[in-house]
Design a protein around this motif. Structure first.
Motif, PDB file in Angstrom:
ATOM      1  N   LEU A 131      33.621  39.506  27.607  1.00  0.00           N
ATOM      2  CA  LEU A 131      34.618  40.478  28.044  1.00  0.00           C
ATOM      3  C   LEU A 131      35.516  40.984  26.916  1.00  0.00           C
ATOM      4  O   LEU A 131      35.904  42.157  26.907  1.00  0.00           O
ATOM      5  CB  LEU A 131      35.467  39.880  29.172  1.00  0.00           C
ATOM      6  CG  LEU A 131      34.729  39.694  30.508  1.00  0.00           C
ATOM      7  CD1 LEU A 131      35.530  38.792  31.444  1.00  0.00           C
ATOM      8  CD2 LEU A 131      34.450  41.030  31.182  1.00  0.00           C
ATOM      9  N   CYS A 132      35.817  40.110  25.955  1.00  0.00           N
ATOM     10  CA  CYS A 132      36.753  40.533  24.899  1.00  0.00           C
ATOM     11  C   CYS A 132      36.150  41.611  23.991  1.00  0.00           C
ATOM     12  O   CYS A 132      36.868  42.299  23.265  1.00  0.00           O
ATOM     13  CB  CYS A 132      37.267  39.341  24.098  1.00  0.00           C
ATOM     14  SG  CYS A 132      36.055  38.647  22.980  1.00  0.00           S
ATOM     15  N   LYS A 133      34.819  41.789  24.070  1.00  0.00           N
ATOM     16  CA  LYS A 133      34.179  42.837  23.256  1.00  0.00           C
ATOM     17  C   LYS A 133      34.257  44.207  23.923  1.00  0.00           C
ATOM     18  O   LYS A 133      33.908  45.207  23.321  1.00  0.00           O
ATOM     19  CB  LYS A 133      32.696  42.479  23.046  1.00  0.00           C
ATOM     20  CG  LYS A 133      32.487  41.270  22.141  1.00  0.00           C
ATOM     21  CD  LYS A 133      31.001  41.054  21.851  1.00  0.00           C
ATOM     22  CE  LYS A 133      30.752  39.680  21.265  1.00  0.00           C
ATOM     23  NZ  LYS A 133      29.922  38.828  22.131  1.00  0.00           N
ATOM     24  N   ILE A 134      34.681  44.234  25.181  1.00  0.00           N
ATOM     25  CA  ILE A 134      34.732  45.513  25.908  1.00  0.00           C
ATOM     26  C   ILE A 134      36.127  46.130  25.781  1.00  0.00           C
ATOM     27  O   ILE A 134      37.108  45.578  26.292  1.00  0.00           O
ATOM     28  CB  ILE A 134      34.363  45.318  27.397  1.00  0.00           C
ATOM     29  CG1 ILE A 134      32.997  44.614  27.514  1.00  0.00           C
ATOM     30  CG2 ILE A 134      34.341  46.659  28.128  1.00  0.00           C
ATOM     31  CD1 ILE A 134      32.616  44.223  28.943  1.00  0.00           C
ATOM     32  N   GLN A 135      36.197  47.254  25.065  1.00  0.00           N
ATOM     33  CA  GLN A 135      37.494  47.903  24.822  1.00  0.00           C
ATOM     34  C   GLN A 135      37.950  48.770  25.993  1.00  0.00           C
ATOM     35  O   GLN A 135      39.118  48.784  26.352  1.00  0.00           O
ATOM     36  CB  GLN A 135      37.423  48.781  23.556  1.00  0.00           C
ATOM     37  CG  GLN A 135      37.017  48.032  22.293  1.00  0.00           C
ATOM     38  CD  GLN A 135      37.994  46.910  21.913  1.00  0.00           C
ATOM     39  OE1 GLN A 135      39.200  47.050  22.090  1.00  0.00           O
ATOM     40  NE2 GLN A 135      37.459  45.797  21.419  1.00  0.00           N
ATOM     41  N   ASP A 136      36.968  49.489  26.571  1.00  0.00           N
ATOM     42  CA  ASP A 136      37.293  50.429  27.643  1.00  0.00           C
ATOM     43  C   ASP A 136      37.675  49.667  28.926  1.00  0.00           C
ATOM     44  O   ASP A 136      36.927  48.803  29.385  1.00  0.00           O
ATOM     45  CB  ASP A 136      36.069  51.320  27.904  1.00  0.00           C
ATOM     46  CG  ASP A 136      36.341  52.326  28.998  1.00  0.00           C
ATOM     47  OD1 ASP A 136      37.182  53.212  28.780  1.00  0.00           O
ATOM     48  OD2 ASP A 136      35.737  52.207  30.090  1.00  0.00           O
ATOM     49  N   GLU A 137      38.838  49.997  29.492  1.00  0.00           N
ATOM     50  CA  GLU A 137      39.334  49.228  30.629  1.00  0.00           C
ATOM     51  C   GLU A 137      38.446  49.351  31.870  1.00  0.00           C
ATOM     52  O   GLU A 137      38.215  48.379  32.585  1.00  0.00           O
ATOM     53  CB  GLU A 137      40.773  49.644  30.970  1.00  0.00           C
ATOM     54  CG  GLU A 137      41.479  48.562  31.783  1.00  0.00           C
ATOM     55  CD  GLU A 137      42.850  48.975  32.315  1.00  0.00           C
ATOM     56  OE1 GLU A 137      43.198  48.550  33.421  1.00  0.00           O
ATOM     57  OE2 GLU A 137      43.554  49.734  31.613  1.00  0.00           O
ATOM     58  N   GLU A 138      37.912  50.575  32.091  1.00  0.00           N
ATOM     59  CA  GLU A 138      37.028  50.774  33.244  1.00  0.00           C
ATOM     60  C   GLU A 138      35.738  49.966  33.098  1.00  0.00           C
ATOM     61  O   GLU A 138      35.238  49.379  34.053  1.00  0.00           O
ATOM     62  CB  GLU A 138      36.697  52.271  33.424  1.00  0.00           C
ATOM     63  CG  GLU A 138      37.780  53.053  34.153  1.00  0.00           C
ATOM     64  CD  GLU A 138      38.167  52.445  35.518  1.00  0.00           C
ATOM     65  OE1 GLU A 138      37.278  52.313  36.379  1.00  0.00           O
ATOM     66  OE2 GLU A 138      39.348  52.096  35.705  1.00  0.00           O
ATOM     67  N   ALA A 139      35.201  49.981  31.874  1.00  0.00           N
ATOM     68  CA  ALA A 139      33.960  49.231  31.614  1.00  0.00           C
ATOM     69  C   ALA A 139      34.200  47.731  31.777  1.00  0.00           C
ATOM     70  O   ALA A 139      33.353  47.010  32.297  1.00  0.00           O
ATOM     71  CB  ALA A 139      33.445  49.545  30.210  1.00  0.00           C
ATOM     72  N   TYR A 140      35.377  47.285  31.356  1.00  0.00           N
ATOM     73  CA  TYR A 140      35.763  45.873  31.496  1.00  0.00           C
ATOM     74  C   TYR A 140      35.831  45.508  32.982  1.00  0.00           C
ATOM     75  O   TYR A 140      35.300  44.480  33.421  1.00  0.00           O
ATOM     76  CB  TYR A 140      37.121  45.671  30.827  1.00  0.00           C
ATOM     77  CG  TYR A 140      37.653  44.250  30.850  1.00  0.00           C
ATOM     78  CD1 TYR A 140      37.630  43.458  29.705  1.00  0.00           C
ATOM     79  CD2 TYR A 140      38.213  43.704  32.009  1.00  0.00           C
ATOM     80  CE1 TYR A 140      38.131  42.157  29.717  1.00  0.00           C
ATOM     81  CE2 TYR A 140      38.703  42.414  32.036  1.00  0.00           C
ATOM     82  CZ  TYR A 140      38.674  41.643  30.888  1.00  0.00           C
ATOM     83  OH  TYR A 140      39.165  40.360  30.910  1.00  0.00           O
ATOM     84  N   PHE A 141      36.482  46.389  33.748  1.00  0.00           N
ATOM     85  CA  PHE A 141      36.637  46.195  35.192  1.00  0.00           C
ATOM     86  C   PHE A 141      35.260  46.102  35.865  1.00  0.00           C
ATOM     87  O   PHE A 141      34.989  45.162  36.628  1.00  0.00           O
ATOM     88  CB  PHE A 141      37.455  47.379  35.729  1.00  0.00           C
ATOM     89  CG  PHE A 141      37.808  47.341  37.192  1.00  0.00           C
ATOM     90  CD1 PHE A 141      37.755  46.159  37.931  1.00  0.00           C
ATOM     91  CD2 PHE A 141      38.216  48.509  37.838  1.00  0.00           C
ATOM     92  CE1 PHE A 141      38.097  46.147  39.293  1.00  0.00           C
ATOM     93  CE2 PHE A 141      38.557  48.504  39.180  1.00  0.00           C
ATOM     94  CZ  PHE A 141      38.493  47.331  39.910  1.00  0.00           C
ATOM     95  N   ASP A 142      34.380  47.047  35.545  1.00  0.00           N
ATOM     96  CA  ASP A 142      33.024  47.042  36.131  1.00  0.00           C
ATOM     97  C   ASP A 142      32.292  45.750  35.790  1.00  0.00           C
ATOM     98  O   ASP A 142      31.653  45.128  36.639  1.00  0.00           O
ATOM     99  CB  ASP A 142      32.192  48.230  35.609  1.00  0.00           C
ATOM    100  CG  ASP A 142      32.648  49.553  36.215  1.00  0.00           C
ATOM    101  OD1 ASP A 142      33.471  49.535  37.148  1.00  0.00           O
ATOM    102  OD2 ASP A 142      32.181  50.608  35.737  1.00  0.00           O
ATOM    103  N   ARG A 143      32.389  45.359  34.525  1.00  0.00           N
ATOM    104  CA  ARG A 143      31.675  44.162  34.081  1.00  0.00           C
ATOM    105  C   ARG A 143      32.218  42.900  34.756  1.00  0.00           C
ATOM    106  O   ARG A 143      31.457  42.010  35.127  1.00  0.00           O
ATOM    107  CB  ARG A 143      31.782  44.040  32.544  1.00  0.00           C
ATOM    108  CG  ARG A 143      30.881  42.985  31.950  1.00  0.00           C
ATOM    109  CD  ARG A 143      29.405  43.372  32.014  1.00  0.00           C
ATOM    110  NE  ARG A 143      28.537  42.260  31.660  1.00  0.00           N
ATOM    111  CZ  ARG A 143      27.643  41.686  32.475  1.00  0.00           C
ATOM    112  NH1 ARG A 143      27.450  42.155  33.685  1.00  0.00           N
ATOM    113  NH2 ARG A 143      26.910  40.674  32.075  1.00  0.00           N
TER     114      ARG A 143
END
Ligand code: CO
Length: 193
Positions: A131-143
């Motif tokens: 998760l810490c590699k995902i910068q985009d908040e929406e992409a983080y949320f989806d993941r």
């Protein structure tokens, strides 16, 4: 409340018009093949989104589709579904845009539910390297919505009921899926066991 009863009468009549023996048949047998574990979110009604009528899916829903090892409610549903109804498939379905998952991402306090959402904070902690590699908040949320399903599938597999059923060679599969409230499509996360 008027609309609830009016709609119900209309619905029951429409069902009988199409299939006069529908209710008579259902009274005599309860034999769903599927157990659906999903979110309480009103936009994710189990039967409707998979197009199955009453009688075909046994359902357990709670906020953010979480299976907790000590939750007597969920454990009872799983045991009854597997041992008495003998369902062949357990579907753990999350959904994108899940309010419970979103709330667990933040620090705002909501009250009692914060204790429930701790389980999703745990999911975040288990997967912090991804998760810490995902910068985009929406992409983080989806993941995180997807990873939550993955963890809950694992929790279902680790219940004594499912472990024993698998050991006994029962015909039973546990699936992880995620529903998209933007287009109505249910996606298989391909983590079936
Ligand atoms: Co939700």
């Amino acid at each position: 409340m008027k609309e609830i009863f009016e709609n119900n009468k209309k619905w029951a009549k429409a069902v009988i018009d199409e299939d006069p023996n529908f209710f008579k048949r259902l009274v005599l047998q309860h034999a769903p093949k599927y157990l659906w574990i999903g979110c309480s979110d009103s936009r994710v009604p189990a039967n409707q989104i998979v197009g199955l009528p009453p009688g075909d899916i046994f359902v357990h829903r709670n906020i953010a589709n979480v299976i907790v090892h000590t939750d007597l409610n969920a454990l009872s549903v799983i045991e009854y579904a597997v041992e008495v109804l003998e369902v062949e498939h357990i579907i753990v379905s999350g959904h994108y845009g899940c309010g419970g998952v979103k709330a667990a991402m933040g620090t705002k306090e909501y009250g009692l539910i914060d204790n429930w959402l701790r389980h999703i904070k745990d999911v975040q902690r288990f997967h912090k390297d991804t998760l810490c590699k995902i910068q985009d908040e929406e992409a983080y949320f989806d993941r995180l919505c997807e990873l939550n399903v993955q963890e809950q599938v694992s929790n279902v597999l680790n219940t004594t009921t499912v472990k024993n059923a698998m050991k006994a060679g029962k015909k039973l599969a546990v699936h992880g899926m995620i529903y998209n409230i933007n287009d109505g499509i249910l996606k298989d996360l391909k983590i079936t066991e």
